[in-house]
Design a protein around this motif. Structure first.
Motif, PDB file in Angstrom:
ATOM      1  N   SER A  31       1.194  -1.281  -0.025  1.00  0.00           N
ATOM      2  CA  SER A  31      -0.636   0.454  -0.026  1.00  0.00           C
ATOM      3  C   SER A  31       1.010   1.125  -0.382  1.00  0.00           C
ATOM      4  O   SER A  31       0.578   2.903  -0.115  1.00  0.00           O
ATOM      5  N   TYR A  32       1.787   1.076   0.167  1.00  0.00           N
ATOM      6  CA  TYR A  32       2.804   2.192   0.119  1.00  0.00           C
ATOM      7  C   TYR A  32       4.380   2.228  -0.860  1.00  0.00           C
ATOM      8  O   TYR A  32       5.063   1.509  -0.497  1.00  0.00           O
ATOM      9  N   VAL A  33       4.666   4.040  -0.573  1.00  0.00           N
ATOM     10  CA  VAL A  33       5.800   3.943  -1.357  1.00  0.00           C
ATOM     11  C   VAL A  33       7.050   3.602   0.247  1.00  0.00           C
ATOM     12  O   VAL A  33       6.537   4.489   0.940  1.00  0.00           O
ATOM     13  N   MET A  34       8.001   3.611  -0.131  1.00  0.00           N
ATOM     14  CA  MET A  34       9.231   2.861   1.059  1.00  0.00           C
ATOM     15  C   MET A  34      10.303   3.847   1.022  1.00  0.00           C
ATOM     16  O   MET A  34      10.443   3.479  -0.383  1.00  0.00           O
ATOM     17  N   GLY A  35      10.338   4.133   1.479  1.00  0.00           N
ATOM     18  CA  GLY A  35      11.744   4.890   1.584  1.00  0.00           C
ATOM     19  C   GLY A  35      12.632   4.717   2.377  1.00  0.00           C
ATOM     20  O   GLY A  35      12.258   4.067   3.799  1.00  0.00           O
ATOM     21  N   TRP A  36      14.101   5.439   2.386  1.00  0.00           N
ATOM     22  CA  TRP A  36      15.223   4.797   3.887  1.00  0.00           C
ATOM     23  C   TRP A  36      16.214   6.275   3.812  1.00  0.00           C
ATOM     24  O   TRP A  36      16.557   6.964   2.527  1.00  0.00           O
ATOM     25  N   PHE A  37      15.973   6.725   4.783  1.00  0.00           N
ATOM     26  CA  PHE A  37      16.640   8.114   5.429  1.00  0.00           C
ATOM     27  C   PHE A  37      17.999   7.864   6.132  1.00  0.00           C
ATOM     28  O   PHE A  37      17.954   6.728   6.872  1.00  0.00           O
ATOM     29  N   VAL A  93      22.618   6.807  11.631  1.00  0.00           N
ATOM     30  CA  VAL A  93      20.701   5.707  12.483  1.00  0.00           C
ATOM     31  C   VAL A  93      20.196   6.128  11.130  1.00  0.00           C
ATOM     32  O   VAL A  93      19.889   7.222  10.525  1.00  0.00           O
ATOM     33  N   TYR A  94      19.768   4.960  10.266  1.00  0.00           N
ATOM     34  CA  TYR A  94      19.357   4.783   9.098  1.00  0.00           C
ATOM     35  C   TYR A  94      17.988   4.052   9.602  1.00  0.00           C
ATOM     36  O   TYR A  94      17.358   3.221  10.428  1.00  0.00           O
ATOM     37  N   TYR A  95      16.906   5.036   8.846  1.00  0.00           N
ATOM     38  CA  TYR A  95      15.695   5.080   9.701  1.00  0.00           C
ATOM     39  C   TYR A  95      14.220   4.262   7.916  1.00  0.00           C
ATOM     40  O   TYR A  95      14.832   4.798   7.014  1.00  0.00           O
ATOM     41  N   CYS A  96      13.441   3.191   8.703  1.00  0.00           N
ATOM     42  CA  CYS A  96      12.637   2.850   6.990  1.00  0.00           C
ATOM     43  C   CYS A  96      11.240   4.094   7.180  1.00  0.00           C
ATOM     44  O   CYS A  96      11.137   4.510   8.277  1.00  0.00           O
ATOM     45  N   ALA A  97      10.948   4.273   6.085  1.00  0.00           N
ATOM     46  CA  ALA A  97       9.498   5.603   5.964  1.00  0.00           C
ATOM     47  C   ALA A  97       8.792   5.157   4.863  1.00  0.00           C
ATOM     48  O   ALA A  97       9.019   4.220   3.937  1.00  0.00           O
ATOM     49  N   ALA A  98       7.148   5.153   5.910  1.00  0.00           N
ATOM     50  CA  ALA A  98       5.910   4.776   4.808  1.00  0.00           C
ATOM     51  C   ALA A  98       5.372   5.366   4.223  1.00  0.00           C
ATOM     52  O   ALA A  98       5.454   6.619   4.925  1.00  0.00           O
ATOM     53  N   SER A  99       5.215   5.938   2.712  1.00  0.00           N
ATOM     54  CA  SER A  99       4.305   6.877   1.441  1.00  0.00           C
ATOM     55  C   SER A  99       2.992   6.389   1.231  1.00  0.00           C
ATOM     56  O   SER A  99       3.295   5.768   0.637  1.00  0.00           O
ATOM     57  N   ALA A 100       1.944   7.547   0.656  1.00  0.00           N
ATOM     58  CA  ALA A 100       0.586   7.326   0.433  1.00  0.00           C
ATOM     59  C   ALA A 100       1.445   7.032  -1.009  1.00  0.00           C
ATOM     60  O   ALA A 100       0.605   6.923  -1.647  1.00  0.00           O
ATOM     61  N   ARG A 101       2.060   8.481  -1.156  1.00  0.00           N
ATOM     62  CA  ARG A 101       2.737   8.678  -2.843  1.00  0.00           C
ATOM     63  C   ARG A 101       4.368   8.240  -2.807  1.00  0.00           C
ATOM     64  O   ARG A 101       5.187   8.979  -1.913  1.00  0.00           O
ATOM     65  N   TRP A 102       4.752   8.856  -3.993  1.00  0.00           N
ATOM     66  CA  TRP A 102       6.584   8.983  -3.920  1.00  0.00           C
ATOM     67  C   TRP A 102       6.420  10.028  -3.595  1.00  0.00           C
ATOM     68  O   TRP A 102       6.085  11.532  -3.718  1.00  0.00           O
ATOM     69  N   ALA A 103       7.336  10.333  -2.762  1.00  0.00           N
ATOM     70  CA  ALA A 103       8.328  11.234  -2.000  1.00  0.00           C
ATOM     71  C   ALA A 103      10.604  10.686  -2.047  1.00  0.00           C
ATOM     72  O   ALA A 103      10.181   9.934  -1.412  1.00  0.00           O
ATOM     73  N   THR A 104      10.511  11.687  -1.600  1.00  0.00           N
ATOM     74  CA  THR A 104      11.795  11.829  -2.079  1.00  0.00           C
ATOM     75  C   THR A 104      12.776  12.782  -0.447  1.00  0.00           C
ATOM     76  O   THR A 104      13.777  13.369  -0.313  1.00  0.00           O
ATOM     77  N   ALA A 105      11.899  13.244   0.526  1.00  0.00           N
ATOM     78  CA  ALA A 105      12.042  14.332   1.244  1.00  0.00           C
ATOM     79  C   ALA A 105      10.821  13.484   2.366  1.00  0.00           C
ATOM     80  O   ALA A 105       9.795  13.244   2.570  1.00  0.00           O
ATOM     81  N   GLN A 106      11.519  14.323   3.845  1.00  0.00           N
ATOM     82  CA  GLN A 106      11.469  13.360   5.055  1.00  0.00           C
ATOM     83  C   GLN A 106       9.607  14.128   4.797  1.00  0.00           C
ATOM     84  O   GLN A 106       9.362  13.242   5.614  1.00  0.00           O
ATOM     85  N   TYR A 107       9.639  15.410   5.150  1.00  0.00           N
ATOM     86  CA  TYR A 107       8.027  15.581   4.833  1.00  0.00           C
ATOM     87  C   TYR A 107       6.918  13.987   4.287  1.00  0.00           C
ATOM     88  O   TYR A 107       5.765  14.458   4.926  1.00  0.00           O
ATOM     89  N   GLY A 108       7.639  13.780   3.489  1.00  0.00           N
ATOM     90  CA  GLY A 108       6.593  13.483   2.243  1.00  0.00           C
ATOM     91  C   GLY A 108       6.237  11.824   3.297  1.00  0.00           C
ATOM     92  O   GLY A 108       5.293  11.115   2.379  1.00  0.00           O
ATOM     93  N   TYR A 109       7.041  11.764   3.807  1.00  0.00           N
ATOM     94  CA  TYR A 109       6.782  10.147   4.435  1.00  0.00           C
ATOM     95  C   TYR A 109       5.635  10.751   5.868  1.00  0.00           C
ATOM     96  O   TYR A 109       6.339  11.297   7.319  1.00  0.00           O
ATOM     97  N   HIS A 110       4.929   9.356   6.021  1.00  0.00           N
ATOM     98  CA  HIS A 110       3.710   9.505   7.227  1.00  0.00           C
ATOM     99  C   HIS A 110       4.557   8.054   8.348  1.00  0.00           C
ATOM    100  O   HIS A 110       3.950   8.947   9.586  1.00  0.00           O
TER     101      HIS A 110
END
Length: 122
Positions: A31-37, A93-110
């Protein structure tokens, strides 16, 4: 709600490899776009990589292109970050994050995990 838990961090020598995992619960990973930060001491959290729902589209920070690879296994509800040719500057420190839409910025992940420490020695 989605809950994310990172694992796989540790201490490695420069030039070594690590594979980080991010396990999701609560909602299907598909259900999500996934990102690593990542966030190093004294630095702002920065984008590392992202992958779309199907895994057919990815994006990487310039600093990790050619060295890191993001992938996902929706059946296992897990996202991975394969890190090769690690450098001391990758220490963070590496963080996993999920977003409902495509994003490459921290604010886009919920949704965010608690992070896993990666330390690369010289």
């Amino acid at each position: 709600q989605a809950q994310l838990v990172e694992s796989g961090g540790g201490l490695v020598q420069a030039g070594g490899s690590l594979r980080l995992s991010c396990a999701a619960s609560g909602r299907a990973l598909s259900s999500y776009v996934m990102g690593w930060f990542r966030q190093a001491p004294g630095k702002e959290r920065e984008f590392v990589a992202a992958i779309n729902w199907s895994g057919g589209s990815t994006d990487y920070a310039d600093s990790v292109k050619g060295r890191f690879a993001i992938s996902r296994d929706n059946a296992k509800n897990t996202v991975y970050l394969q890190m090769n040719s690690l450098k001391p500057e990758d220490t963070a420190v590496y963080y996993c994050a999920a977003s409902a839409r495509w994003a490459t910025a921290q604010y886009g992940y919920h949704y965010w995990g608690q992070g896993t420490q990666v330390t690369v020695s010289s």
